[in-house]
Scaffold this active site. Structure first.
Site, short mmCIF file in Angstrom:
data_model
loop_
_atom_site.label_atom_id
_atom_site.label_comp_id
_atom_site.label_asym_id
_atom_site.label_seq_id
_atom_site.Cartn_x
_atom_site.Cartn_y
_atom_site.Cartn_z
N ASP A 1 0.71 -1.11 -0.13
CA ASP A 1 -0.01 0.01 0.03
C ASP A 1 0.80 1.26 0.08
O ASP A 1 1.94 1.19 0.45
CB ASP A 1 -0.91 0.08 1.22
CG ASP A 1 -0.35 -0.46 2.48
OD1 ASP A 1 0.86 -0.56 2.71
OD2 ASP A 1 -1.03 -1.00 3.30
N ASN B 1 -7.21 -3.07 14.49
CA ASN B 1 -8.85 -3.29 13.96
C ASN B 1 -8.77 -4.45 13.21
O ASN B 1 -9.87 -4.47 12.45
CB ASN B 1 -9.50 -1.99 13.58
CG ASN B 1 -8.42 -1.79 12.07
OD1 ASN B 1 -7.64 -2.25 11.53
ND2 ASN B 1 -8.99 -0.58 11.64
N HIS C 1 -7.15 -5.12 10.44
CA HIS C 1 -7.04 -4.72 8.89
C HIS C 1 -5.67 -5.54 8.34
O HIS C 1 -4.73 -5.96 9.34
CB HIS C 1 -6.97 -3.19 8.62
CG HIS C 1 -5.68 -2.73 8.92
ND1 HIS C 1 -5.84 -1.04 9.15
CD2 HIS C 1 -4.45 -2.93 9.18
CE1 HIS C 1 -4.60 -0.62 9.53
NE2 HIS C 1 -3.78 -1.69 9.38
N GLU D 1 -9.83 -2.01 5.39
CA GLU D 1 -10.14 -1.77 6.84
C GLU D 1 -11.64 -2.52 7.02
O GLU D 1 -12.28 -3.18 6.08
CB GLU D 1 -10.60 -0.29 7.12
CG GLU D 1 -9.39 0.54 6.69
CD GLU D 1 -8.59 0.77 8.07
OE1 GLU D 1 -8.53 -0.26 8.66
OE2 GLU D 1 -7.87 1.67 8.03
C1 F6R Z 1 1.71 -1.61 6.26
C2 F6R Z 1 0.27 -2.18 6.22
C3 F6R Z 1 -0.59 -2.23 7.40
C4 F6R Z 1 0.33 -2.76 8.81
C5 F6R Z 1 -0.56 -2.70 10.02
C6 F6R Z 1 0.28 -2.81 11.10
O1 F6R Z 1 2.07 -1.78 4.75
O2 F6R Z 1 -0.36 -2.62 5.11
O3 F6R Z 1 -1.64 -3.12 7.39
O4 F6R Z 1 0.69 -3.89 8.38
O5 F6R Z 1 -1.38 -1.39 10.11
O6 F6R Z 1 1.17 -1.90 11.25
P1 F6R Z 1 2.37 -1.87 12.55
O7 F6R Z 1 3.22 -2.68 12.00
O8 F6R Z 1 3.06 -0.67 12.54
O9 F6R Z 1 1.48 -2.05 13.88
#
Ligand code: F6R
Length: 243
Positions: A67, A136, A138, A143
């Site tokens: 992303d 959450n 995702h 989301e």
């Molecule tokens: C990042 C992504 C997100 C993260 C997720 C966890 O490319 O796609 O889904 O993997 O938000 O983020 P952290 O590792 O910062 O807790």
């Protein structure tokens, strides 16, 4: 789903790096799907160590990130493009043109984000997809919602994700509100998936992913339908799982 729980995060990241390294050493043209965020940083550090000290090469790798924010340029230090350069690609021997993130500055891709899936397909599809997990539930920026998004798309970030990601910005106001994100189908097409989750803040999402109902309200729960998923957790992230 294979679930491994680690007392020591260092060992967890070493294990993650070895799973990735195995793709690099056993395939002539491996295609990786990579993630940003706080969780994979220590895995990337271990990959850099393997490159420097044990000769692990990225010269033959193609890589696609999950992303990218819409509304900040690639030069912004918190763009996922800048993150990947800083955390991994500047320190290994991957060719500059062999890795990419979804590109919101490419007007064609912004207008038709599934172009990104076509590029992945043209590269042979993703061999190993690395994922983090949102508080959450995702994965990428898919989301919680009433239905699963399929392919790469333009998404609005939820308040909880904006808040979680504000730790990387000076204030929540500066966090972009939109992103281009691979969809659930883009992720599920990967031949192998490796998800990492650490810390108490992930415990509820881990429980919902592994033991809740499979539902778009917890996008990660759909991974239970994939035939080759490995989940690496630390004790805190695993604390709500029932044996
Ligand atoms: C990042 C992504 C997100 C993260 C997720 C966890 O490319 O796609 O889904 O993997 O938000 O983020 P952290 O590792 O910062 O807790």
């Amino acid at each position: 789903m294979k679930i491994e729980v680690f007392d020591d995060q260092k060992i967890l990241h070493r294990r993650a790096a070895l799973v990735i390294a195995a793709e690099l050493t056993t395939k002539s043209a491996p295609v990786l799907g990579l993630a940003t965020g706080g969780t994979p940083v220590a895995t990337y550090q271990e990959l850099i160590r393997l490159h420097r000290e044990e000769g692990l090469s990225f010269a033959h790798v193609r890589s696609f990130n999950l992303d990218e924010y819409v509304g900040i340029s690639y030069e912004h230090p918190e763009s996922y493009h800048a993150f990947m350069k800083r955390q991994l690609f500047d320190s290994v021997d991957i060719p500059d043109d062999a890795w990419q993130v979804p590109d919101p500055n490419n007007s064609e891709m912004l207008a038709r984000p599934s172009l990104y899936d076509e590029l992945i397909e043209a590269a042979g599809g993703i061999d190993l997809q690395l994922l983090g997990l949102g508080n959450n539930g995702h994965v990428a920026f898919n989301e919680p919602a009433d239905s699963f998004s399929e392919w790469t798309t333009r998404v609005a970030l939820t308040e909880s994700t904006i808040l979680a990601n504000s730790r990387f910005f000076d204030s929540p106001d500066e966090v972009p509100r939109e992103a281009l994100s691979m969809g659930i189908a883009s992720i599920m097409r990967a031949r192998k998936i490796l998800l990492l989750a650490c810390g108490e803040s992930k415990a509820k999402a881990v429980k919902a992913m592994v033991q809740g109902e499979i539902s778009a309200q917890c996008p990660a729960s759909v991974l239970r339908l994939h035939r080759d998923v490995t989940i690496l957790l630390d004790r805190d992230a695993a604390m709500l799982l029932e044996a």
